[in-house]
Structures are given as C-alpha cells and as structure tokens.
Scaffold this active site. Sequence first.
Site, PDB file in Angstrom:
ATOM      1  N   TYR A  68      13.906 -17.128  -1.712  1.00 59.42           N
ATOM      2  CA  TYR A  68      14.694 -16.449  -2.750  1.00 59.42           C
ATOM      3  C   TYR A  68      16.178 -16.704  -2.488  1.00 59.42           C
ATOM      4  CZ  TYR A  68      10.336 -13.847  -3.683  1.00 59.42           C
ATOM      5  OH  TYR A  68       9.054 -13.488  -3.966  1.00 59.42           O
ATOM      6  N   PHE A 213       5.447  -9.172 -10.574  1.00 61.65           N
ATOM      7  CA  PHE A 213       5.674  -9.063 -12.017  1.00 61.65           C
ATOM      8  C   PHE A 213       4.988  -7.793 -12.538  1.00 61.65           C
ATOM      9  CE2 PHE A 213       5.844 -11.322 -16.358  1.00 61.65           C
ATOM     10  CZ  PHE A 213       7.178 -10.986 -16.492  1.00 61.65           C
ATOM     11  N   PRO A 214       5.234  -6.650 -11.860  1.00 62.52           N
ATOM     12  CA  PRO A 214       4.506  -5.414 -12.191  1.00 62.52           C
ATOM     13  C   PRO A 214       4.906  -4.806 -13.523  1.00 62.52           C
ATOM     14  CG  PRO A 214       6.227  -4.964 -10.580  1.00 62.52           C
ATOM     15  CD  PRO A 214       6.191  -6.454 -10.744  1.00 62.52           C
ATOM     16  N   LEU A 215       6.018  -5.298 -14.102  1.00 62.33           N
ATOM     17  CA  LEU A 215       6.480  -4.704 -15.364  1.00 62.33           C
ATOM     18  C   LEU A 215       6.163  -5.609 -16.548  1.00 62.33           C
ATOM     19  CD1 LEU A 215       9.979  -3.524 -14.068  1.00 62.33           C
ATOM     20  CD2 LEU A 215       7.839  -2.267 -14.052  1.00 62.33           C
ATOM     21  N   GLY A 216       5.436  -6.704 -16.305  1.00 60.56           N
ATOM     22  CA  GLY A 216       5.136  -7.685 -17.355  1.00 60.56           C
ATOM     23  C   GLY A 216       4.408  -7.049 -18.526  1.00 60.56           C
TER      24      GLY A 216
HETATM   25  N1  LIG Z   1       4.465 -13.552  -4.349  1.00 58.06           N
HETATM   26  C1  LIG Z   1       5.002 -14.164  -5.362  1.00 58.06           C
HETATM   27  O1  LIG Z   1       4.680 -15.317  -5.676  1.00 58.06           O
HETATM   28  C2  LIG Z   1       6.038 -13.459  -6.170  1.00 58.06           C
HETATM   29  C3  LIG Z   1       6.457 -13.970  -7.409  1.00 58.06           C
HETATM   30  C4  LIG Z   1       7.405 -13.257  -8.141  1.00 58.06           C
HETATM   31  C5  LIG Z   1       7.913 -12.069  -7.623  1.00 58.06           C
HETATM   32  N2  LIG Z   1       7.512 -11.606  -6.409  1.00 58.06           N
HETATM   33  C6  LIG Z   1       8.021 -10.327  -5.851  1.00 58.06           C
HETATM   34  O2  LIG Z   1       7.729  -9.303  -6.771  1.00 58.06           O
HETATM   35  C7  LIG Z   1       8.902  -8.564  -7.083  1.00 58.06           C
HETATM   36  C8  LIG Z   1       8.794  -8.032  -8.489  1.00 58.06           C
HETATM   37  O3  LIG Z   1       8.496  -9.071  -9.405  1.00 58.06           O
HETATM   38  P1  LIG Z   1       9.460  -9.547 -10.584  1.00 58.06           P
HETATM   39  O4  LIG Z   1      10.877  -9.290 -10.177  1.00 58.06           O
HETATM   40  O5  LIG Z   1       9.053 -10.891 -11.000  1.00 58.06           O
HETATM   41  O6  LIG Z   1       9.030  -8.641 -11.763  1.00 58.06           O
HETATM   42  P2  LIG Z   1       9.284  -7.178 -12.270  1.00 58.06           P
HETATM   43  O7  LIG Z   1       9.658  -6.293 -11.143  1.00 58.06           O
HETATM   44  O8  LIG Z   1       8.091  -6.872 -13.092  1.00 58.06           O
HETATM   45  O9  LIG Z   1      10.456  -7.380 -13.300  1.00 58.06           O
HETATM   46  C9  LIG Z   1      11.749  -7.583 -12.958  1.00 58.06           C
HETATM   47  C10 LIG Z   1      12.549  -7.642 -14.262  1.00 58.06           C
HETATM   48  O10 LIG Z   1      12.473  -6.391 -14.913  1.00 58.06           O
HETATM   49  C11 LIG Z   1      13.785  -5.847 -15.070  1.00 58.06           C
HETATM   50  N3  LIG Z   1      13.679  -4.402 -14.746  1.00 58.06           N
HETATM   51  C12 LIG Z   1      13.417  -3.826 -13.558  1.00 58.06           C
HETATM   52  N4  LIG Z   1      13.403  -2.483 -13.651  1.00 58.06           N
HETATM   53  C13 LIG Z   1      13.658  -2.198 -14.952  1.00 58.06           C
HETATM   54  C14 LIG Z   1      13.790  -1.008 -15.692  1.00 58.06           C
HETATM   55  N5  LIG Z   1      13.645   0.182 -15.106  1.00 58.06           N
HETATM   56  N6  LIG Z   1      14.071  -1.096 -17.028  1.00 58.06           N
HETATM   57  C15 LIG Z   1      14.229  -2.292 -17.620  1.00 58.06           C
HETATM   58  N7  LIG Z   1      14.111  -3.481 -16.969  1.00 58.06           N
HETATM   59  C16 LIG Z   1      13.835  -3.423 -15.652  1.00 58.06           C
HETATM   60  C17 LIG Z   1      14.688  -6.592 -14.129  1.00 58.06           C
HETATM   61  O11 LIG Z   1      15.967  -6.803 -14.686  1.00 58.06           O
HETATM   62  P3  LIG Z   1      17.265  -6.028 -14.138  1.00 58.06           P
HETATM   63  O12 LIG Z   1      17.716  -6.732 -12.908  1.00 58.06           O
HETATM   64  O13 LIG Z   1      18.215  -6.146 -15.276  1.00 58.06           O
HETATM   65  O14 LIG Z   1      16.846  -4.608 -13.900  1.00 58.06           O
HETATM   66  C18 LIG Z   1      13.970  -7.939 -13.998  1.00 58.06           C
HETATM   67  O15 LIG Z   1      14.410  -8.847 -14.965  1.00 58.06           O
HETATM   68  C19 LIG Z   1      10.035  -9.571  -6.835  1.00 58.06           C
HETATM   69  O16 LIG Z   1      11.276  -8.960  -6.596  1.00 58.06           O
HETATM   70  C20 LIG Z   1       9.523 -10.314  -5.627  1.00 58.06           C
HETATM   71  O17 LIG Z   1       9.852  -9.581  -4.448  1.00 58.06           O
HETATM   72  C21 LIG Z   1       6.580 -12.269  -5.697  1.00 58.06           C
END
Ligand SMILES: NC(=O)c1ccc[n+]([C@@H]2O[C@H](COP(=O)([O-])OP(=O)(O)OC[C@H]3O[C@@H](n4cnc5c(N)ncnc54)[C@H](OP(=O)(O)O)[C@@H]3O)[C@@H](O)[C@H]2O)c1
Length: 292
Positions: A68, A213-216
């Site tokens: 990252y 991607f828990p918020l997808g």
């Molecule tokens: N193992 C793997 O291959 C892998 C792949 C991807 C991710 N990950 C891990 O999983 C974590 C989470 O996944 P992710 O970041 O892809 O997805 P996520 O947590 O589902 O979504 C993040 C997105 O949602 C927005 N967000 C977060 N909280 C919010 C809220 N309360 N209201 C509105 N928008 C909100 C964020 O934007 P803002 O910054 O504007 O809030 C960001 O664009 C990552 O940080 C990483 O550590 C692991």
Amino acid sequence: MSKKELSASVAGDVSLGGEISVHRLGFGAMRLTGEGIWGPPKDRKGALAVLRRAVELHVDFIDTADSYGPHISEELIAEALFPYPAGLVIATKGGWNRHGPNQWTHDATPGHLRKAVEGSLKRLRLDRIDVYQLHIPDPVVSFEASVETLAQLRDEGKIRLVALSNVTQEHIERALKIVPIVSVQNRYSFADREWDYVVDYCESNGIAFIPWFPLGAGKVAGEVLDRIARAHQASPTQIALAWLLGRSPVMLTIPGTSSIEHLEQNVAAASLRLTDEEYRGLFEVPRLVASR
Ligand SMILES: NC(=O)c1ccc[n+]([C@@H]2O[C@H](COP(=O)([O-])OP(=O)(O)OC[C@H]3O[C@@H](n4cnc5c(N)ncnc54)[C@H](OP(=O)(O)O)[C@@H]3O)[C@@H](O)[C@H]2O)c1
C-alpha cells in the site's frame, strides 16, 4: 449517539488463534495512501490524525500491507502511533507488489517473502509482527512453499501469527497442515457473497474472517440499504457494517477511510443492531439482483 458509545469495543471481540483478542471493528489502512493506492496521501497530517483517532476510539486492529503506497501505509502507521499502545495489533501482508497506480504483480517466493517481512519489521519499527498475511497465492509459486516460509519466520520469532488472504477453503486446509492459520481476508459484503462458504468454514474452525471492500454495494443493494438506514436513522454504510457484524461471530471488519468523520460513523455502526427481518432482507440481496 453519545461519545461514551463511540467505541470499537461495542462490536465485541474475536480471538486470533486463541492468543490475541481484538475488537471486531478494526481499521483498514489502504485508503490512507495516494490515488490508486500509490504514493503519499494528499493530506499527510489528515492521514496521521485518522490513525490516531482510530486508536482513541479503541480500534485495536489495523490492517495494512507492504504494497500500500508501496510502504507508505506502514510508514504512516509507525509515524502516527509508535510507540504503540498496549494491545494494538497490526496485521500486515506480503506477496503482492505494486509497481504503479492500480498495478499489481505477484511474488510469493520464499526469498521475496523473507525480504518483505524484514522490510515490514523495519518500517513498522517492530521486533515481531503480530499477524502476517500471505496477500494472495502466487500462481507460479508452490502455495506450500509460501506458507512454509511464513511458518519458518514464525519459528524464528519474526511473525507471531500467520494468516491468509484471497484464498479458497482448499488453500486454508492445505495451509493448516503446515501452520495454524488465525484469519482469512477475502472480498465480502452483504451484496458480494462469493465467499459465504469460506465465512462458514472459518466460523466452524475458529478462524477470524476479515472482509475487504466491506462497504461495497450496487443499485438494488442501495435500495434495500436505504430503506433500513432510514428506519435506524443511520447511513447505508453503517447498515452494511452492522450486517457484517451480525453475519458471524468470527467477522472482523476493517472499513477503510481517509476521513475522521467517516471513521467515527464506521465505529458508531458497532452499536447498531438489525432486526432479524432487516438482516434477512440484506441476506437476500444477491438473489434479488439475480432475479431482476
Ligand atoms: N486483502 C486484499 O486483497 C485487500 C484488498 C482491498 C482492501 N483490503 C483491505 O481492506 C480494507 C477495506 O477495504 P476497502 O478500503 O477496499 O473498502 P471499503 O472499506 O469498503 O471502502 C472504502 C471506501 O469507502 C469510503 N468510506 C469509508 N467509510 C465511509 C463512510 N462512513 N461513508 C461514506 N464512505 C465511506 C472511503 O472513502 P473516504 O476515504 O472518502 O471515506 C473509501 O473510498 C482496506 O483498507 C485494506 O486494508 C484488502
């Protein structure tokens, strides 16, 4: 919601290998880097403040990876939080590298994993990494060879607990023949349930499941989410997190954000409880999507 309730501890705890217990609402530190998970953040001070606020809100599990940034997310964690408060668990990963914005290449060879662990130890300023995750199986490297390397690094005291990411049940079973596996991190949300059977397998075997991607969500998902969110006077993302926490006692959520406001909203989701009907309504979303 009062400040007293704004605590990640409200989500309850999950055990990592019977050795460490963490709150089920953690923090994903991928979004703290620059655009395309590449380079430094636009707002460095803001990124450091988000990490410090997460810990203030009792978040005690932070997910990151060497790729990252690359390196940036781990460096920010150390800059914001070292010396680390007691009980803070940092889970990093290796084996999937970045060479440019949104570009990934595999390398889970034993030699690379050894170097990757040394690099993460240095950047995180640790003598031992609490949780080290194989980021993804490398298609041209024996999966057993990658896992055996992590097992050796554990025996050498550089890793405390070994974990996997982006794997099938078969991978987990093969890895368990080599070393205890404490968590599995796969893409998962109420609307994205390819890995339902892996969640169930993890629950039956006492392995934490970390959804990325828990918020997808999609359009149909959005309609159902909005209705339930209005009923709870909550945001759709809070409802998506509450569903995950209700899905399984081994679910360890790591919503990622670069905003303190979003972080606080995500932590507040720990105290939301969905009714059985609401939970089932969201559970049925993938079926609903398929039938439209
Ligand atoms: N193992 C793997 O291959 C892998 C792949 C991807 C991710 N990950 C891990 O999983 C974590 C989470 O996944 P992710 O970041 O892809 O997805 P996520 O947590 O589902 O979504 C993040 C997105 O949602 C927005 N967000 C977060 N909280 C919010 C809220 N309360 N209201 C509105 N928008 C909100 C964020 O934007 P803002 O910054 O504007 O809030 C960001 O664009 C990552 O940080 C990483 O550590 C692991």
